[in-house]
Design a protein around this motif. Structure first.
Motif, mmCIF file in Angstrom:
data_model
loop_
_atom_site.group_PDB
_atom_site.id
_atom_site.type_symbol
_atom_site.label_atom_id
_atom_site.label_comp_id
_atom_site.label_asym_id
_atom_site.label_seq_id
_atom_site.Cartn_x
_atom_site.Cartn_y
_atom_site.Cartn_z
ATOM 1 N N LYS A 1 20.381 -8.940 23.321
ATOM 2 C CA LYS A 1 20.465 -9.767 22.117
ATOM 3 C C LYS A 1 19.118 -10.394 21.780
ATOM 4 C CE LYS A 1 22.994 -13.639 20.057
ATOM 5 N NZ LYS A 1 24.133 -14.585 20.214
ATOM 6 N N GLN B 1 27.099 -1.537 14.750
ATOM 7 C CA GLN B 1 28.127 -1.732 15.767
ATOM 8 C C GLN B 1 27.519 -2.324 17.035
ATOM 9 O OE1 GLN B 1 30.049 2.076 16.311
ATOM 10 N NE2 GLN B 1 31.409 1.792 14.557
ATOM 11 N N LEU B 2 26.301 -1.851 17.373
ATOM 12 C CA LEU B 2 25.598 -2.379 18.544
ATOM 13 C C LEU B 2 25.312 -3.867 18.373
ATOM 14 C CD1 LEU B 2 24.010 -2.053 21.206
ATOM 15 C CD2 LEU B 2 22.024 -1.405 19.814
ATOM 16 N N LYS C 1 26.891 -5.989 16.558
ATOM 17 C CA LYS C 1 28.164 -6.722 16.631
ATOM 18 C C LYS C 1 28.594 -6.894 18.082
ATOM 19 C CE LYS C 1 32.889 -6.716 14.835
ATOM 20 N NZ LYS C 1 33.889 -6.013 13.982
ATOM 21 N N THR C 2 28.441 -5.823 18.881
ATOM 22 C CA THR C 2 28.799 -5.883 20.301
ATOM 23 C C THR C 2 27.970 -6.935 21.035
ATOM 24 O OG1 THR C 2 29.405 -3.541 20.309
ATOM 25 C CG2 THR C 2 28.950 -4.549 22.447
ATOM 26 N N ASP D 1 26.947 -9.589 19.753
ATOM 27 C CA ASP D 1 27.239 -10.875 19.103
ATOM 28 C C ASP D 1 26.040 -11.379 18.306
ATOM 29 O OD1 ASP D 1 28.910 -13.010 18.431
ATOM 30 O OD2 ASP D 1 28.192 -14.245 20.098
#
Length: 237
Positions: free
Chosen positions: A92, A117-118, A120-121, A123
């Motif tokens: 992140k 998508q990455l 989002k995963t 956060d």
């Protein structure tokens, strides 16, 4: 289809085919990078022949509605984060101060869907990222090479080694199904299908890209002089 040069090459090749010229008075090709273009052609069944991703075909139930059949397809591939100066990390904190290049093409898996998508995963709120959108994978590479972004999300091809390092790529996901050419088969017009498949296969094998050279044919068009039968190859894909 996605590019002007490809559109011109396909139209020329199809027009030169005797079988196709017997059935059609002319061939008109259209190209564009916008998702709306593909949606318009698939949703209304306008195209006789279209280059599209399998997930888009499935989303519009194009096979059951208009009987679009896969004729030839390209290999599965891997989506990567590509940098010019370091190997990207799937963390992140790594992305928060980076300038990121993505495709402005919501159905692109390697350039849009998978990196988002990455995030989002991990956060990560997209509003907290510095994202620049490009209209094509080529433009993404130009942004990276010119230093306008720190990393991009795309596929890796042999020619990329001339500008970037294979040591500075990080996979996001592998075994992504490649795009396919779909022919609208309202009749059992196997002569047309085999002619189209042969022309598209020849075009692909003459491409300079190592990826596009590895084209797969989905129909067995080897038959006797009367061309009595055509069988599906690997129909489960």
């Amino acid at each position: 289809m996605s590019g002007k040069t490809l559109a011109e090459d396909v139209a020329t090749s199809l027009c030169d085919d005797l079988t196709i010229s017997k059935q059609y008075g002319k061939v008109t090709s259209y190209w564009g990078y916008k998702t709306s273009d593909s949606i318009e052609f698939l949703g209304k069944g306008i195209a006789d022949l279209i280059l599209a991703k399998e997930n888009l075909i499935d989303a519009f139930m194009a096979q059951s509605t208009y009987n679009y059949q896969a004729v030839v397809g390209f290999p599965d591939y891997t989506a990567y984060l590509i940098s010019s100066k370091e190997k990207p990390r799937i963390e992140k904190s790594y992305f928060l101060d980076k300038r990121i290049g993505l495709l402005d093409y919501p159905t692109s898996r390697s350039g849009h869907i998978l990196p988002k998508q990455l995030f989002k995963t991990l956060d990560i709120n997209l509003e907290n990222l510095n994202i620049t959108y490009a209209s094509s994978h080529t433009e993404l590479r130009e942004l990276l090479a010119s230093g306008k972004v720190d990393l991009i999300s795309s596929y890796w091809q042999d020619s990329d080694q001339a500008s970037f390092s294979v040591n500075y790529i990080t996979p996001i996901r592998d075994n992504i199904s490649g795009s396919r050419w779909y022919l609208k088969m309202q009749d059992e017009n196997t002569d047309l299908l085999c002619a189209v498949q042969a022309r598209l296969t020849d075009l692909a094998r003459n491409q300079s890209s190592h990826y596009f050279n590895h084209v797969e044919s989905f129909w067995d068009c080897k038959s006797d002089a009367n061309k009595q039968s055509v069988e599906v190859i690997n129909a489960s894909k």
